[in-house]
Design a protein around this motif. Structure first.
Motif, short mmCIF file in Angstrom:
data_model
loop_
_atom_site.label_atom_id
_atom_site.label_comp_id
_atom_site.label_asym_id
_atom_site.label_seq_id
_atom_site.Cartn_x
_atom_site.Cartn_y
_atom_site.Cartn_z
N ALA A 148 0.71 -1.21 0.16
CA ALA A 148 0.00 0.13 0.05
C ALA A 148 0.70 1.32 0.03
O ALA A 148 0.21 2.31 -0.37
CB ALA A 148 -0.82 0.17 1.12
N ARG A 185 -1.21 2.99 -2.64
CA ARG A 185 -2.40 3.92 -2.50
C ARG A 185 -2.24 4.94 -1.30
O ARG A 185 -3.11 5.38 -0.63
CB ARG A 185 -3.84 3.15 -2.37
CG ARG A 185 -3.63 1.99 -1.22
CD ARG A 185 -4.93 0.95 -1.19
NE ARG A 185 -4.77 -0.01 -0.14
CZ ARG A 185 -4.03 -1.06 0.01
NH1 ARG A 185 -3.37 -1.12 -1.07
NH2 ARG A 185 -4.17 -1.82 0.98
N THR A 186 -0.86 5.06 -1.06
CA THR A 186 -0.84 6.42 -0.02
C THR A 186 0.30 7.26 -0.66
O THR A 186 1.01 7.11 -1.82
CB THR A 186 -0.19 5.52 1.10
OG1 THR A 186 1.28 4.76 0.89
CG2 THR A 186 -1.03 4.79 1.92
N ASP A 199 -0.70 1.70 -9.37
CA ASP A 199 -1.68 2.10 -8.06
C ASP A 199 -2.79 1.05 -7.90
O ASP A 199 -2.93 0.59 -8.70
CB ASP A 199 -1.55 3.44 -7.70
CG ASP A 199 -2.67 4.13 -8.90
OD1 ASP A 199 -4.00 3.25 -8.88
OD2 ASP A 199 -2.45 4.97 -9.61
N ALA A 200 -3.27 1.01 -6.51
CA ALA A 200 -4.41 0.18 -6.39
C ALA A 200 -5.59 0.48 -7.24
O ALA A 200 -6.21 -0.41 -7.62
CB ALA A 200 -4.81 0.30 -4.80
N ARG A 201 -5.97 1.76 -7.44
CA ARG A 201 -7.10 2.26 -8.33
C ARG A 201 -6.87 1.71 -9.57
O ARG A 201 -7.78 1.03 -10.28
CB ARG A 201 -7.25 3.77 -8.14
CG ARG A 201 -8.49 4.12 -9.28
CD ARG A 201 -8.62 5.67 -9.12
NE ARG A 201 -9.06 6.03 -7.85
CZ ARG A 201 -9.51 7.39 -7.48
NH1 ARG A 201 -9.31 8.24 -8.38
NH2 ARG A 201 -9.88 7.64 -6.27
N ASP A 234 -6.46 -5.27 0.47
CA ASP A 234 -7.36 -4.53 1.42
C ASP A 234 -7.60 -5.15 2.65
O ASP A 234 -7.61 -6.32 2.93
CB ASP A 234 -8.79 -4.49 0.42
CG ASP A 234 -9.81 -3.65 1.16
OD1 ASP A 234 -9.82 -2.40 0.62
OD2 ASP A 234 -10.37 -3.88 2.09
N GLY A 247 -9.18 0.01 0.13
CA GLY A 247 -8.94 0.28 -1.23
C GLY A 247 -7.84 -0.64 -1.97
O GLY A 247 -7.49 -0.26 -3.03
N GLY A 248 -7.52 -1.85 -1.23
CA GLY A 248 -6.57 -2.41 -1.88
C GLY A 248 -6.82 -3.87 -2.87
O GLY A 248 -7.96 -3.58 -3.13
#
Length: 305
Positions: A148, A185-186, A199-201, A234, A247-248
């Motif tokens: 993450a 996602r950070t 990234d996670a998205r 997540d 959101g992972g």
């Protein structure tokens, strides 16, 4: 001595090693790969407890011992990879310097014997001494990093699980131009970041096949160090970790990605940041144990090629 998935294995008896593997430090010519635990979490910046990760992963692995030919690999791992459980690295409590020295000594011994190494943490800082040992044995590596967080914070702190890939890049251990981070996602310094970030998205909006293609294209034919921080998943799939971020990735997506990395020259890998005290029904420990088993199948797929 029992086979890897011996008939006498159960989900509740004699759970001493990962998958019931032989507990040994004999690196004879018959050994291909080693699993090793490092129960250390003094570099963590969030919730402590990852020192219990190696034991949690081993205990949860008892649920995986019954399946001789793991789906969907299509082969029996013990036919292609002879694995031992090296046990845990022992260091004087609270002495990070001695821990570093001990990890370097044991990892260098394993790599010098020509073995592949899969390590269970412990906090993610441990990847730094393991990368240093891999570099000594294999030269500059490509890094495939599931997390993450990018862990590239500019910091001079000697022990920090958020800056080890900044330090490793400064030391020239891995090649950022052939390295990729998955599930991020950070916050990180986007304008001063040389690693490719999926990234996670982006990952959650693309297929595993597209993710695999990006990873393989980036890595090329370099030797690979694969590092999996369990908080890449997540918290719905991995609540038992020190720095959970919603959101992972799902465990299904992560496993499909790993399956697709078959054929890469993975020389070492780790599964980090499992903290069983925050877990529920061993969800996180089982995820770590299962990811580790698929990583071992990746190593075996290279031996089969």
């Amino acid at each position: 001595m029992s086979d890897l998935f011996g008939a006498d294995s159960t989900a509740f008896a004699n759970i001493f090693t990962y998958l019931g593997l032989p507990l040994s430090r004999d690196l004879n010519e018959d050994v291909d790969a080693v699993v090793m635990g490092i129960p250390y979490d003094l570099a963590t910046t969030g919730r402590s407890g990852a020192r219990f990760g190696p034991n949690g992963i081993r205990q949860a692995s008892s649920q995986l011992r019954w399946e001789e030919q793991r789906w969907p690999w299509g082969f029996t791992i013990r036919d292609h990879l002879n694995i031992i459980d090296y046990g845990d690295i022992v260091y004087e409590e609270g002495d990070s310097e001695k821990m570093l020295a001990q990890v370097s000594q044991e990892a260098n011994r394993i790599f010098s014997a020509g073995k592949k190494l899969l390590t269970f943490g412990g906090d993610h800082f441990l990847t730094l001494p393991l990368l240093r040992a891999a570099y000594q044995a294999h030269g500059e590596v490509a890094l495939i990093h599931f997390d993450a967080h990018t862990d590239t914070e500019e910091s001079d702190a000697k022990y920090n699980h958020g800056s080890m890939f900044y330090t490793a890049a400064k030391e020239g251990i891995y090649d950022p131009g052939h390295s990729v981070q998955v599930g991020i996602r950070t916050e990180y310094d986007v304008d001063n970041h040389n690693l490719q970030v999926l990234d996670a998205r982006w990952c959650n909006n693309h297929s595993p096949d597209e993710i695999i293609h990006q990873i393989k294209q980036r890595v090329g034919d370099k030797p690979v160090y694969l590092s999996f921080d369990i908080d890449c998943l997540d918290p719905a799939f991995a609540p038992g970790t020190g720095t959970p971020v919603i959101g992972g990735l799902s465990t299904s997506t992560a496993l499909q990605i790993l399956h697709g990395l078959s054929g890469l020259n993975i020389v070492a890998a780790d599964v980090m940041e499992v903290a069983p005290a925050y877990d529920h029904a061993d969800i996180t420990s089982l995820a770590g144990a299962t990811l580790a088993l698929d990583i071992l199948h990746l190593l075996a797929s290279v031996e089969r090629a």
